[in-house]
Structures are given as C-alpha cells and as structure tokens.
Scaffold this motif. Sequence first.
Motif, PDB file in Angstrom:
ATOM      1  N   PHE A 137      89.665  11.223  48.659  1.00  0.00           N
ATOM      2  CA  PHE A 137      88.265  11.087  48.246  1.00  0.00           C
ATOM      3  C   PHE A 137      87.966   9.672  47.760  1.00  0.00           C
ATOM      4  O   PHE A 137      88.844   8.975  47.246  1.00  0.00           O
ATOM      5  N   ALA A 138      86.706   9.257  47.931  1.00  0.00           N
ATOM      6  CA  ALA A 138      86.251   8.029  47.281  1.00  0.00           C
ATOM      7  C   ALA A 138      86.130   8.294  45.786  1.00  0.00           C
ATOM      8  O   ALA A 138      86.742   7.604  44.968  1.00  0.00           O
ATOM      9  N   GLN A 139      85.342   9.327  45.414  1.00  0.00           N
ATOM     10  CA  GLN A 139      85.206   9.745  44.022  1.00  0.00           C
ATOM     11  C   GLN A 139      84.963  11.256  43.998  1.00  0.00           C
ATOM     12  O   GLN A 139      83.820  11.711  44.081  1.00  0.00           O
ATOM     13  N   PRO A 140      86.003  12.066  43.912  1.00  0.00           N
ATOM     14  CA  PRO A 140      85.794  13.515  43.848  1.00  0.00           C
ATOM     15  C   PRO A 140      85.086  13.886  42.555  1.00  0.00           C
ATOM     16  O   PRO A 140      85.355  13.314  41.502  1.00  0.00           O
ATOM     17  N   ASN A 141      84.171  14.836  42.637  1.00  0.00           N
ATOM     18  CA  ASN A 141      83.352  15.141  41.467  1.00  0.00           C
ATOM     19  C   ASN A 141      83.286  16.648  41.233  1.00  0.00           C
ATOM     20  O   ASN A 141      84.297  17.255  40.942  1.00  0.00           O
ATOM     21  N   ALA A 157      82.583  17.906  45.863  1.00  0.00           N
ATOM     22  CA  ALA A 157      81.595  16.854  46.099  1.00  0.00           C
ATOM     23  C   ALA A 157      82.264  15.486  46.066  1.00  0.00           C
ATOM     24  O   ALA A 157      83.170  15.248  45.259  1.00  0.00           O
ATOM     25  N   ASP A 158      81.810  14.593  46.930  1.00  0.00           N
ATOM     26  CA  ASP A 158      82.220  13.189  46.874  1.00  0.00           C
ATOM     27  C   ASP A 158      81.011  12.377  46.453  1.00  0.00           C
ATOM     28  O   ASP A 158      80.018  12.283  47.174  1.00  0.00           O
ATOM     29  N   SER A 159      81.080  11.791  45.252  1.00  0.00           N
ATOM     30  CA  SER A 159      79.952  11.033  44.705  1.00  0.00           C
ATOM     31  C   SER A 159      80.189   9.531  44.778  1.00  0.00           C
ATOM     32  O   SER A 159      79.552   8.754  44.066  1.00  0.00           O
ATOM     33  N   ASP A 168      76.802  15.851  42.683  1.00  0.00           N
ATOM     34  CA  ASP A 168      77.588  15.781  41.443  1.00  0.00           C
ATOM     35  C   ASP A 168      78.128  17.184  41.178  1.00  0.00           C
ATOM     36  O   ASP A 168      78.897  17.695  41.964  1.00  0.00           O
ATOM     37  N   GLY A 169      77.687  17.832  40.121  1.00  0.00           N
ATOM     38  CA  GLY A 169      78.149  19.177  39.849  1.00  0.00           C
ATOM     39  C   GLY A 169      77.366  20.216  40.629  1.00  0.00           C
ATOM     40  O   GLY A 169      76.213  20.005  40.995  1.00  0.00           O
ATOM     41  N   PHE A 170      77.984  21.374  40.871  1.00  0.00           N
ATOM     42  CA  PHE A 170      77.305  22.445  41.598  1.00  0.00           C
ATOM     43  C   PHE A 170      77.961  23.778  41.284  1.00  0.00           C
ATOM     44  O   PHE A 170      79.051  23.847  40.721  1.00  0.00           O
ATOM     45  N   ARG A 171      77.261  24.868  41.680  1.00  0.00           N
ATOM     46  CA  ARG A 171      77.780  26.219  41.522  1.00  0.00           C
ATOM     47  C   ARG A 171      77.482  27.036  42.778  1.00  0.00           C
ATOM     48  O   ARG A 171      76.632  26.656  43.591  1.00  0.00           O
ATOM     49  N   ALA A 185      71.217  16.829  42.492  1.00  0.00           N
ATOM     50  CA  ALA A 185      70.732  15.732  43.323  1.00  0.00           C
ATOM     51  C   ALA A 185      69.772  14.886  42.494  1.00  0.00           C
ATOM     52  O   ALA A 185      69.446  15.233  41.354  1.00  0.00           O
ATOM     53  N   ALA A 186      69.311  13.788  43.065  1.00  0.00           N
ATOM     54  CA  ALA A 186      68.432  12.890  42.327  1.00  0.00           C
ATOM     55  C   ALA A 186      67.073  13.521  42.036  1.00  0.00           C
ATOM     56  O   ALA A 186      66.455  13.233  41.006  1.00  0.00           O
ATOM     57  N   ASP A 187      66.599  14.365  42.956  1.00  0.00           N
ATOM     58  CA  ASP A 187      65.262  14.949  42.776  1.00  0.00           C
ATOM     59  C   ASP A 187      65.305  16.389  42.291  1.00  0.00           C
ATOM     60  O   ASP A 187      64.271  17.048  42.233  1.00  0.00           O
ATOM     61  N   GLY A 188      66.470  16.907  41.984  1.00  0.00           N
ATOM     62  CA  GLY A 188      66.528  18.258  41.464  1.00  0.00           C
ATOM     63  C   GLY A 188      67.783  18.985  41.889  1.00  0.00           C
ATOM     64  O   GLY A 188      68.874  18.406  41.947  1.00  0.00           O
TER      65      GLY A 188
END
Length: 306
Positions: free
Chosen positions: A176-180, A194-196, A235-238, A249-252
């Motif tokens: 990963f570049a940046q696993p999140n 996620a890769d952020s 970023d984070g998720f469920r 996400a940036a918009d929600g």
Amino acid sequence: MTEHALYDIIDPRFAHKIVGSAGLEELHTGCRWTEGPVWFSDHDALYFSDIPNQQVLRYLPSDNSVSVYAKPSNFANGHTRDLEGRLISCEHGPRRVTRTEIDGTITVLAERFEGRRLNSPNDVVVKLDGSIWFTDPTYGILSDYEGYQSEPEQPVHGVYRIDGKTGEIRLMVGDFAQPNGLAFSPDESVLYVADSGASHDPAVPRHIRAFAVENGGLAARDLGPFAVIDNGIPDGFRVDTEGWVWCSAADGVHVFDDTGKLCGKILIPQTVSNLTFGGPKRNRLFITATTSLYALYVTARGAQTP
C-alpha cells in the motif's frame, strides 16, 4: 443542531437505505480532527478521537453530552472492541496498538515488527476468531501535528494481523501507499482496505481494495480494486448487514453496494474521516468529520461487530 439531510441518490436501491425525513444532527464541534468512532452498546455510548488535541471523547445519547474519556490520548486514532468488549486503540504517539483492560490498565498488543518500530498504527478491526487486524501508514510520524515526526523504520506501509491467542504479529499485505480504514464483509470472507496515499501523492489511486481471506485467516489474496472515491480520498468506512460499504469522502459518506457500485451519497458540510453504526438497533450512523461529530438515522444496520 439538526438540519435536513441532503442525499445524492444514484441508484434507487440507495433510497431504501435512508430515512428521507431524518435530520442530520451535529452532536459536537470544536475539535481539530475527529476520528475513530466506536460504539459501546453496553455503555450506550460512542467513543471517538480528537487526534491533534490528544483526547478521546465520549458521547452519551441519554443526555446528548460529550465528555473527555482520555487525555492525553497518545494521539489515539482508530478504535474497535475485542470479543470481550475491551477497547482496542491505535496510538500514533508511541506507534502502537493497545488494549484497555476492564480495570483501566493498558496492555500493548503491537509496537514492533521484526525488531523495528511500527510506523503509526491507524485503524483497527477485530475478526470473530479473535484476531486483530490493523493498518500502519506513516501519517503519525510525518509531522508533530498528529504524533511525533520521525523517520519510518518499517520498509513497507502494511496491513497486519495479531493472533488473538498467541499475540503473533503477521504482515498480511505490504504494497500500500498508505493503508487506512479497513473492514470485513459480513461473512468475513473478504477484507476491504482503503488506500489514502493520494493525500500526499496525487498519482495514488483513490480506491478501496478487496482481499479474499484464506488459509484460516492467515492469508489475504488480492482481488483488486473494489470501489473508487470520486471526491477526496477514502479514509474510514463500515459495512452493513447486506455487504454494502459506507465510506468517508471529502463531500460526505459514499455508499457502495456489495459489487463496488456507487449507489448514493450522504452530503456532509465537512470532510468526513470515519463513521460507524451505533444505537440499540445499529441503525444510527455516527460520522466524524473534521471538527465535528454528526449522527443520522438510516434504515441500514451495521454488520455485527464485537
């Protein structure tokens, strides 16, 4: 403050996941960067991080109050619970994963791998076999804002598994570049991560990757990209009980079906960092977004977690 929730319905199935009349509630504000929400049903409480302010906060729906649970928090980021209901936390400061015991003492679960310090554990989930899976990007050591600036010691930015019985730490994925954020499908046969990395390198794909969990949970086979975020970074998720993925996400909050198709968005006034399902029916979506904590009732239910 409660305001009418705004949605972008892309697939009509998404309309059945939301409550059109439900209001978006801003439960708390004044933080610097909120993260890591985790629901404790037995406490009827939500715990979440305010990373730069070095505190973990507790929200009580019973009186709509927010109080400080832990300060200093060692720049704690993501949290979850283990099978015994204990708090598991990723701490940027000491670069470790910890467990808070019932008596309040702290047990260190992981701080080194192959003799080298971890980068800065970010997010964490527990599998029903008791194993603890966490991501280890470098966000906490890039500056002194969310940790302590330092050079990384690990050669990769990885996803790791801690054996729930032996404590053995195993590198599961190292490319990963940046696993999140990370989560399992409802049957735990698939791990989503996620890769952020686009936060610092625009060339990095803004996607969630999927992995088949094999060999009794000791291997993760790459299934490729699962879903792409079209605004900001994942970023984070469920995951809900039907296998749909609800991602920051940036918009929600972007909502994908179990094939990775974007079906709708919940529009939030601030950049979303993470979210979790809570409440007695696991149908109240708690959302950490920049300086605030939001909540919104939905018809979906979060997949069962410890």
